[in-house]
Design a protein around this motif. Structure first.
Motif, PDB file in Angstrom:
ATOM      1  N   GLU A 293       0.798  -1.224   0.000  1.00  0.00           N
ATOM      2  CA  GLU A 293       0.000   0.000   0.000  1.00  0.00           C
ATOM      3  C   GLU A 293       0.830   1.272   0.000  1.00  0.00           C
ATOM      4  O   GLU A 293       0.336   2.324  -0.388  1.00  0.00           O
ATOM      5  CB  GLU A 293      -0.916   0.005   1.231  1.00  0.00           C
ATOM      6  N   ARG A 294       2.066   1.200   0.439  1.00  0.00           N
ATOM      7  CA  ARG A 294       2.865   2.422   0.552  1.00  0.00           C
ATOM      8  C   ARG A 294       4.347   2.107   0.461  1.00  0.00           C
ATOM      9  O   ARG A 294       4.762   0.962   0.651  1.00  0.00           O
ATOM     10  CB  ARG A 294       2.562   3.148   1.868  1.00  0.00           C
TER      11      ARG A 294
ATOM     12  N   PRO B  46       1.755   7.115  -0.176  1.00  0.00           N
ATOM     13  CA  PRO B  46       0.556   6.269  -0.284  1.00  0.00           C
ATOM     14  C   PRO B  46       0.250   5.994  -1.759  1.00  0.00           C
ATOM     15  O   PRO B  46      -0.222   6.865  -2.486  1.00  0.00           O
ATOM     16  CB  PRO B  46      -0.527   7.118   0.387  1.00  0.00           C
TER      17      PRO B  46
ATOM     18  N   SER C 223      -1.858   4.478  -3.723  1.00  0.00           N
ATOM     19  CA  SER C 223      -3.145   4.571  -4.411  1.00  0.00           C
ATOM     20  C   SER C 223      -3.901   5.853  -4.100  1.00  0.00           C
ATOM     21  O   SER C 223      -5.070   5.985  -4.482  1.00  0.00           O
ATOM     22  CB  SER C 223      -4.014   3.353  -4.054  1.00  0.00           C
ATOM     23  N   ASP C 224      -3.261   6.777  -3.425  1.00  0.00           N
ATOM     24  CA  ASP C 224      -3.882   8.066  -3.163  1.00  0.00           C
ATOM     25  C   ASP C 224      -4.146   8.774  -4.500  1.00  0.00           C
ATOM     26  O   ASP C 224      -3.284   8.766  -5.389  1.00  0.00           O
ATOM     27  CB  ASP C 224      -2.947   8.910  -2.290  1.00  0.00           C
TER      28      ASP C 224
ATOM     29  N   ARG D  57      -4.039  11.814  -5.355  1.00  0.00           N
ATOM     30  CA  ARG D  57      -3.012  12.810  -5.652  1.00  0.00           C
ATOM     31  C   ARG D  57      -1.759  12.146  -6.221  1.00  0.00           C
ATOM     32  O   ARG D  57      -1.171  12.602  -7.210  1.00  0.00           O
ATOM     33  CB  ARG D  57      -2.670  13.577  -4.385  1.00  0.00           C
TER      34      ARG D  57
END
Length: 270
Positions: free
Chosen positions: A102-103, A156, A158-159, A161
């Motif tokens: 995820e990150r 992150p 899948s953010d 931005r």
């Protein structure tokens, strides 16, 4: 054209080690990672990648899995310019997403203005913790004579931005503000009303200001690497000022939300 791929052969790891040494000039000090450890990490499924330009290795990145479903990018080094660092980060992001991560996290020197702009404005990463003298005494050519403060930074993957920036779409926000205008200590245009400069660059030296505002700006020097050589006293003053102001604000729970004008951290009370 930059090609990025995972590395598996000893000769490739040796090339990465040579690129890192060209950047940091370790001399008799220990490098951040050995060729043997790169070999072990790659064999065990860790992240070891190289960037190639016309068949020549011009950058490398090494990471390992971390708690919290993350990849920790331990060391990345590239030749300056030409989009090599961005290409490496995009490859790293794809690698992590393919494995359900995820990150991505990493650390960097908060005084390195170029790195702050790249990490926050171009990638959309966000600092999560200020780490004073994190690596202890370092003796490479870049860090020699300074304290190894670092910002732990989270990307992150899948953010929205981050996804937009990965597609090279412009992002309107604090990290994409215009260059500052006016005299030293005056906030850049476009920031919220009442924004104050908590640490300003006045004549090349750090000058502390008010911090009691919803949005505050923290300046960093234009060239800390050159300043370490030319004026170690001023470089040390910047180190302690940024540690006190930026580190203090983050310790209070305020969030670093961007880097504007290629000069200032944007810190907000959320």
């Amino acid at each position: 054209m930059v090609e990025v791929r995972e590395l598996h052969e000893m000769a490739e790891f040796e090339q990465v080690g040579a690129v890192f040494d060209d950047i940091w000039h370790f001399g008799t000090s220990a490098p951040p990672i050995t060729i043997e450890l790169m070999r072990a990490l790659a064999h065990a499924g860790g992240y070891v990648a190289g960037a190639f330009e016309r068949g020549r290795l011009v950058g490398g990145s090494v990471g390992f899995l971390a708690v919290g479903n993350a990849l920790h990018s331990h060391v990345t080094g590239t030749a300056a310019g030409r989009g090599i660092g961005f290409a490496l980060k995009l490859h790293q992001r794809r690698w992590a997403l393919e494995r359900g991560l995820e990150r991505i996290t990493w650390t960097y020197d908060p005084l390195m203005r170029r790195n702050a702009h790249f990490n926050l404005a171009k990638l959309g990463a966000r600092p999560s913790e200020y780490l004073p003298c994190f690596y202890g005494v370092m003796d490479d050519a870049i860090n020699r004579g300074d304290e190894s403060d670092r910002l732990l930074t989270v990307w992150p993957l899948s953010d929205p931005r981050v996804e937009a920036l990965a597609r090279r779409e412009p992002h309107v926000g604090a990290s994409a503000r215009r260059e500052p205008r006016g005299p030293d200590g005056v906030p850049p245009d476009g920031l919220p009303p009442g924004t104050v400069v908590a640490l300003a660059d006045v004549g090349g030296r750090p000058v502390a200001g008010p911090v009691d505002a919803g949005t505050v700006l923290v300046a960093v020097p234009a060239d800390i690497a050159g300043l370490r050589d030319a004026d170690p006293g001023t470089a040390k003053a910047w180190r302690h000022a940024v540690r006190d102001v930026l580190g203090g604000l983050m310790a209070e729970g305020r969030a670093v939300t961007g880097f504007c004008g290629k000069s200032y951290y944007v810190v907000e009370r959320l």
